[in-house]
Design a protein around this motif. Sequence first.
Motif, short mmCIF file in Angstrom:
data_model
loop_
_atom_site.label_atom_id
_atom_site.label_comp_id
_atom_site.label_asym_id
_atom_site.label_seq_id
_atom_site.Cartn_x
_atom_site.Cartn_y
_atom_site.Cartn_z
N MET A 1 -0.75 17.33 4.31
CA MET A 1 -0.59 17.99 5.59
C MET A 1 0.91 18.19 5.85
O MET A 1 1.71 17.29 5.68
N SER A 2 1.27 19.40 6.26
CA SER A 2 2.68 19.67 6.52
C SER A 2 3.08 19.25 7.93
O SER A 2 2.25 19.11 8.82
N THR A 3 4.34 19.05 8.10
CA THR A 3 4.88 18.64 9.39
C THR A 3 4.93 19.86 10.32
O THR A 3 5.46 20.90 9.93
N PRO A 4 4.42 19.74 11.53
CA PRO A 4 4.49 20.85 12.47
C PRO A 4 5.95 21.22 12.76
O PRO A 4 6.81 20.35 12.89
N ILE A 5 6.21 22.54 12.89
CA ILE A 5 7.60 22.96 13.12
C ILE A 5 7.83 23.49 14.52
O ILE A 5 8.97 23.64 14.94
N GLY A 6 6.81 23.81 15.28
CA GLY A 6 6.98 24.35 16.62
C GLY A 6 7.18 25.86 16.59
O GLY A 6 7.62 26.43 15.59
N ILE A 7 6.89 26.50 17.69
CA ILE A 7 6.93 27.95 17.75
C ILE A 7 8.34 28.52 17.61
O ILE A 7 8.52 29.57 16.99
N ASP A 8 9.34 27.88 18.17
CA ASP A 8 10.70 28.41 18.05
C ASP A 8 11.16 28.44 16.60
O ASP A 8 11.74 29.43 16.15
N ALA A 9 10.87 27.37 15.87
CA ALA A 9 11.24 27.33 14.45
C ALA A 9 10.41 28.33 13.65
O ALA A 9 10.94 29.00 12.75
N LEU A 10 9.13 28.45 13.97
CA LEU A 10 8.28 29.43 13.28
C LEU A 10 8.79 30.85 13.52
O LEU A 10 8.89 31.64 12.58
N LEU A 11 9.13 31.15 14.75
CA LEU A 11 9.63 32.48 15.08
C LEU A 11 10.92 32.78 14.31
O LEU A 11 11.06 33.86 13.72
N GLU A 12 11.82 31.84 14.27
CA GLU A 12 13.07 32.01 13.52
C GLU A 12 12.79 32.21 12.03
O GLU A 12 13.37 33.08 11.38
N GLN A 13 11.89 31.42 11.49
CA GLN A 13 11.51 31.52 10.08
C GLN A 13 10.93 32.89 9.75
O GLN A 13 11.28 33.51 8.75
N GLU A 14 10.04 33.39 10.58
CA GLU A 14 9.40 34.67 10.33
C GLU A 14 10.36 35.84 10.54
O GLU A 14 10.32 36.82 9.81
N ARG A 15 11.22 35.74 11.54
CA ARG A 15 12.19 36.81 11.78
C ARG A 15 13.19 36.97 10.64
O ARG A 15 13.76 38.05 10.48
N CYS A 89 6.15 44.58 21.77
CA CYS A 89 5.44 43.79 22.77
C CYS A 89 6.27 43.87 24.05
O CYS A 89 7.11 44.75 24.19
N ASN A 90 6.08 42.99 24.97
CA ASN A 90 6.80 43.09 26.24
C ASN A 90 8.27 42.68 26.11
O ASN A 90 9.15 43.39 26.60
N GLU A 91 8.54 41.56 25.42
CA GLU A 91 9.92 41.06 25.36
C GLU A 91 10.42 40.78 23.95
O GLU A 91 11.52 40.26 23.77
N GLY A 92 9.62 41.08 22.92
CA GLY A 92 10.10 40.94 21.56
C GLY A 92 9.82 39.61 20.88
O GLY A 92 10.51 39.25 19.93
N TYR A 93 8.82 38.89 21.33
CA TYR A 93 8.45 37.63 20.69
C TYR A 93 7.17 37.79 19.87
O TYR A 93 7.16 37.61 18.66
N ALA A 94 6.08 38.14 20.54
CA ALA A 94 4.80 38.32 19.84
C ALA A 94 4.89 39.40 18.77
O ALA A 94 4.24 39.33 17.74
N SER A 95 5.73 40.40 19.01
CA SER A 95 5.87 41.50 18.05
C SER A 95 6.44 41.04 16.72
O SER A 95 6.10 41.59 15.67
N ARG A 100 5.16 40.47 10.98
CA ARG A 100 5.01 39.66 9.76
C ARG A 100 3.58 39.70 9.26
O ARG A 100 3.33 39.72 8.06
N SER A 101 2.62 39.73 10.17
CA SER A 101 1.23 39.82 9.78
C SER A 101 0.97 41.16 9.08
O SER A 101 0.25 41.21 8.08
N LEU A 102 1.57 42.22 9.58
CA LEU A 102 1.42 43.53 8.94
C LEU A 102 2.09 43.53 7.57
O LEU A 102 1.56 44.14 6.62
N GLN A 103 3.21 42.85 7.43
CA GLN A 103 3.85 42.74 6.11
C GLN A 103 2.91 42.04 5.14
O GLN A 103 2.84 42.42 3.97
#
Length: 129
Positions: A1-15, A89-95, A100-103
């Motif tokens: 099981m991997s260590t959770p990274i949180g949404i801020d880290a995930l967003l940075e990683q995906e961006r 999206c509205n403010e550029g987070y969900a988008s 990345r999902s489309l990629q």
Amino acid sequence: MSTPIGIDALLEQERAHLRRLTPREAARALAEEDALLVDIRYAALRERDGLIPGALVVERNELEWRMDPQGSHRSPEATDHDRLVIVVCNEGYASSLAARSLQALGLHRATDLIGGFQAWQAAGLPVSR
């Protein structure tokens, strides 16, 4: 099981995998390339704030099905995997996560709009009510 990274880290990683566009860069891509702007905001936000003229509206929960060029439920605008798709999206987070999902579906040029619809509007770019 991997260590959770949180949404801020995930967003940075995906961006890190996106070449995100400013509102002016996105407007230029729409005018000069065969770019497709896809608005994933929910209806209440679109009704409140308006639409970017020419944007394809696809609610977030349908995005992958509507944008997959090989999918049986694709939009007519989902022409090929090489098309530049700019997710808004509205403010550029969900988008960012949506792009990345489309990629992952092979839309290798998919990206998103920095600051989302709110940044587009603040830049004085066209909005229809």
